[in-house]
Design a protein around this motif. Structure first.
Motif, PDB file in Angstrom:
ATOM      1  N   ASP A 128      41.043  31.229  50.701  1.00 33.86           N
ATOM      2  CA  ASP A 128      41.590  30.588  49.589  1.00 33.86           C
ATOM      3  C   ASP A 128      42.466  31.191  48.881  1.00 33.86           C
ATOM      4  O   ASP A 128      42.085  32.302  48.225  1.00 33.86           O
ATOM      5  CB  ASP A 128      40.305  30.009  49.031  1.00 33.86           C
ATOM      6  CG  ASP A 128      39.659  29.075  49.637  1.00 33.86           C
ATOM      7  OD1 ASP A 128      40.234  28.077  50.176  1.00 33.86           O
ATOM      8  OD2 ASP A 128      38.487  29.079  49.461  1.00 33.86           O
ATOM      9  N   LEU A 129      43.709  31.004  48.728  1.00 34.22           N
ATOM     10  CA  LEU A 129      44.954  31.679  47.799  1.00 34.22           C
ATOM     11  C   LEU A 129      44.819  30.960  46.594  1.00 34.22           C
ATOM     12  O   LEU A 129      44.927  29.782  46.200  1.00 34.22           O
ATOM     13  CB  LEU A 129      46.187  31.640  48.392  1.00 34.22           C
ATOM     14  CG  LEU A 129      46.241  32.270  49.737  1.00 34.22           C
ATOM     15  CD1 LEU A 129      47.551  32.122  50.258  1.00 34.22           C
ATOM     16  CD2 LEU A 129      45.851  33.627  49.820  1.00 34.22           C
ATOM     17  N   SER A 130      44.893  31.819  45.286  1.00 34.29           N
ATOM     18  CA  SER A 130      44.930  31.259  43.859  1.00 34.29           C
ATOM     19  C   SER A 130      45.620  32.600  43.096  1.00 34.29           C
ATOM     20  O   SER A 130      45.788  33.728  43.475  1.00 34.29           O
ATOM     21  CB  SER A 130      43.602  30.874  43.438  1.00 34.29           C
ATOM     22  OG  SER A 130      42.850  32.131  43.216  1.00 34.29           O
ATOM     23  N   SER A 131      45.987  32.169  41.753  1.00 31.64           N
ATOM     24  CA  SER A 131      46.546  33.034  41.063  1.00 31.64           C
ATOM     25  C   SER A 131      46.033  32.886  39.623  1.00 31.64           C
ATOM     26  O   SER A 131      45.789  31.630  39.137  1.00 31.64           O
ATOM     27  CB  SER A 131      48.112  32.998  41.119  1.00 31.64           C
ATOM     28  OG  SER A 131      48.822  33.769  40.107  1.00 31.64           O
ATOM     29  N   SER A 132      45.885  34.004  38.848  1.00 30.65           N
ATOM     30  CA  SER A 132      45.758  33.910  37.356  1.00 30.65           C
ATOM     31  C   SER A 132      46.830  34.217  36.511  1.00 30.65           C
ATOM     32  O   SER A 132      46.559  34.323  35.216  1.00 30.65           O
ATOM     33  CB  SER A 132      44.629  34.748  36.989  1.00 30.65           C
ATOM     34  OG  SER A 132      44.789  36.238  37.279  1.00 30.65           O
ATOM     35  N   GLY A 133      47.851  34.102  36.957  1.00 21.97           N
ATOM     36  CA  GLY A 133      49.282  34.374  36.322  1.00 21.97           C
ATOM     37  C   GLY A 133      49.725  35.652  36.509  1.00 21.97           C
ATOM     38  O   GLY A 133      49.494  36.492  37.416  1.00 21.97           O
ATOM     39  N   PHE A 134      50.587  36.154  35.361  1.00 19.65           N
ATOM     40  CA  PHE A 134      51.172  37.564  35.552  1.00 19.65           C
ATOM     41  C   PHE A 134      50.319  38.400  34.411  1.00 19.65           C
ATOM     42  O   PHE A 134      49.751  37.918  33.630  1.00 19.65           O
ATOM     43  CB  PHE A 134      52.405  37.414  34.726  1.00 19.65           C
ATOM     44  CG  PHE A 134      53.630  36.834  35.754  1.00 19.65           C
ATOM     45  CD1 PHE A 134      54.363  37.864  36.366  1.00 19.65           C
ATOM     46  CD2 PHE A 134      53.715  35.531  35.997  1.00 19.65           C
ATOM     47  CE1 PHE A 134      55.312  37.235  37.323  1.00 19.65           C
ATOM     48  CE2 PHE A 134      54.536  35.085  37.012  1.00 19.65           C
ATOM     49  CZ  PHE A 134      55.388  35.921  37.709  1.00 19.65           C
ATOM     50  N   ASP A 135      50.437  39.660  35.009  1.00 18.16           N
ATOM     51  CA  ASP A 135      49.824  40.934  34.277  1.00 18.16           C
ATOM     52  C   ASP A 135      50.844  41.880  34.007  1.00 18.16           C
ATOM     53  O   ASP A 135      51.956  41.816  34.320  1.00 18.16           O
ATOM     54  CB  ASP A 135      48.479  41.417  34.970  1.00 18.16           C
ATOM     55  CG  ASP A 135      47.512  41.967  34.160  1.00 18.16           C
ATOM     56  OD1 ASP A 135      47.947  42.566  33.038  1.00 18.16           O
ATOM     57  OD2 ASP A 135      46.277  41.994  34.487  1.00 18.16           O
ATOM     58  N   ARG A 136      50.419  43.152  33.737  1.00 18.38           N
ATOM     59  CA  ARG A 136      51.368  44.332  33.640  1.00 18.38           C
ATOM     60  C   ARG A 136      50.541  45.470  34.118  1.00 18.38           C
ATOM     61  O   ARG A 136      49.428  45.845  33.830  1.00 18.38           O
ATOM     62  CB  ARG A 136      51.850  44.575  32.022  1.00 18.38           C
ATOM     63  CG  ARG A 136      52.832  45.404  31.847  1.00 18.38           C
ATOM     64  CD  ARG A 136      53.262  45.339  30.618  1.00 18.38           C
ATOM     65  NE  ARG A 136      54.399  46.391  30.033  1.00 18.38           N
ATOM     66  CZ  ARG A 136      54.189  47.369  29.516  1.00 18.38           C
ATOM     67  NH1 ARG A 136      52.859  47.670  29.181  1.00 18.38           N
ATOM     68  NH2 ARG A 136      55.254  48.038  29.062  1.00 18.38           N
ATOM     69  N   ILE A 137      51.397  46.263  35.091  1.00 20.65           N
ATOM     70  CA  ILE A 137      50.833  47.556  35.551  1.00 20.65           C
ATOM     71  C   ILE A 137      51.795  48.465  35.825  1.00 20.65           C
ATOM     72  O   ILE A 137      52.905  48.271  36.088  1.00 20.65           O
ATOM     73  CB  ILE A 137      50.185  47.325  36.979  1.00 20.65           C
ATOM     74  CG1 ILE A 137      48.919  46.536  36.860  1.00 20.65           C
ATOM     75  CG2 ILE A 137      49.756  48.517  37.805  1.00 20.65           C
ATOM     76  CD1 ILE A 137      48.140  46.267  38.121  1.00 20.65           C
TER      77      ILE A 137
END
Length: 329
Positions: A128-137
């Protein structure tokens, strides 16, 4: 009062995840395709930390994407000094050939799915593919991509993909109980227009050299490849490529037949080496973090299965290997 409020807002802005818009309206499957493609489109150098269980290693990598594949140099900065120079042809890179860093264990290098991973995932419906949006690394904005396993034959994956290139700045493997098995995270990264030869040259005389190339098509090679096949693989897994894999100079001893199996995200290598003496063979299972390695003798050959998959998956793949005397019928 107003100054205090501004300071609070500034602190919160640093702590909260980024909600940056993508340059294009990509969905999780499109981001997965970008990640798979990033290996042979972008050159870079950087430092990443590889965590496996309680062990953490820091590795310096120089990666040169070339028209006919890629080359890279990996050098450990902590623990025992190790250096790996490896070269992978384009077909093997596109199809997700697993490249070990030493022996038959994963060397802590970034692992990508095949370039057709999204199509395989749609066909198999194993994640199951999903996303919590953008982050920074490592100072770069990146897209959070979650791939949750639907059964016990695979692990769940967590990525944070560089917004502009799709390169995984973070990669995690999580078991069915929600426990983190492995994590790779870049701490420093620079994209390169040109990679100079001296950057890819070994710094020590004991550097390990690995070459992976798509299998040739001579009659002898076709016959050898046709002798081996798989029956009753774990659900969702199929053979995506056969390569010839050599370590070190040719005079040190030939090449292994190297099958790459995948479910669209996980890739598993099966190495087949001829043996002339039963004493040269061995049988057993080892584990390091998320990686299981299983070996067994079969039809005068040593068969070794290596992959970041549960042990039941490695065992079933080993049991699925078949030898057909006389080659292709």
């Amino acid at each position: 009062m107003w100054g205090w409020t501004l300071r609070v807002v500034a602190v919160l802005a640093l702590l909260l995840p980024l909600n940056l818009p993508a340059e294009e309206d990509y969905g999780p499957e499109e981001w997965l395709e970008r990640m798979a493609d990033s290996m042979h489109r972008h050159s870079y150098e950087g430092t990443f930390v590889f965590q496996r269980g309680e062990r953490m290693d820091t590795v310096r990598v120089v990666h040169a994407a070339e028209e006919d594949g890629y080359r890279e140099r990996l050098q450990t900065l902590t623990g025992s000094a190790r250096e790996v120079i490896r070269e992978v042809d384009r077909i093997s890179a596109i199809k997700g050939a697993r490249i070990d860093g030493g022996g038959r264990q994963q060397g802590g290098a970034p692992q990508r799915p095949p370039a057709f991973a999204a199509a395989m995932l749609r066909a198999n419906e194993r994640y199951d593919l999903s996303s919590s949006g953008f982050d920074r690394i490592a100072g770069f904005p990146c897209y959070r991509l979650h791939a949750e396993a639907r059964d016990a034959y695979r692990y769940s994956h967590e990525y944070c993909l560089h917004r502009d290139t799709g390169l995984p700045l973070l990669s995690e493997l999580i078991d069915g109980d929600g426990q983190l098995l492995e994590r790779l995270i870049f701490t420093e990264l620079e994209f390169l227009d040109v990679v100079f030869e001296e950057s890819l040259a070994p710094h020590g005389c004991d550097a390990r050299r690995i070459e992976v190339r798509a299998a040739g098509v001579s009659p002898e090679q076709q016959d050898r490849h046709g002798q081996w096949y798989f029956q009753d693989l774990p659900p969702g897994f199929s053979t995506v490529i056969v390569t010839e894999r050599s370590i070190g100079p040719e005079e040190d001893g030939g090449s292994s037949l190297h099958f790459v199996l995948s479910d669209g995200l996980a890739t598993v290598s099966v190495y087949v080496d001829p043996t002339t003496d039963d004493k040269e063979t061995f049988e057993g299972v080892t584990r390091s973090g998320a990686t299981h390695a299983l070996a067994r003798p079969l039809a005068g050959h040593q068969v070794t299965v290596v992959g970041e998959v549960p042990v039941k998956t490695a065992e079933r793949i080993a049991d699925a290997a078949r030898f057909r005397a006389g080659g292709i019928n």
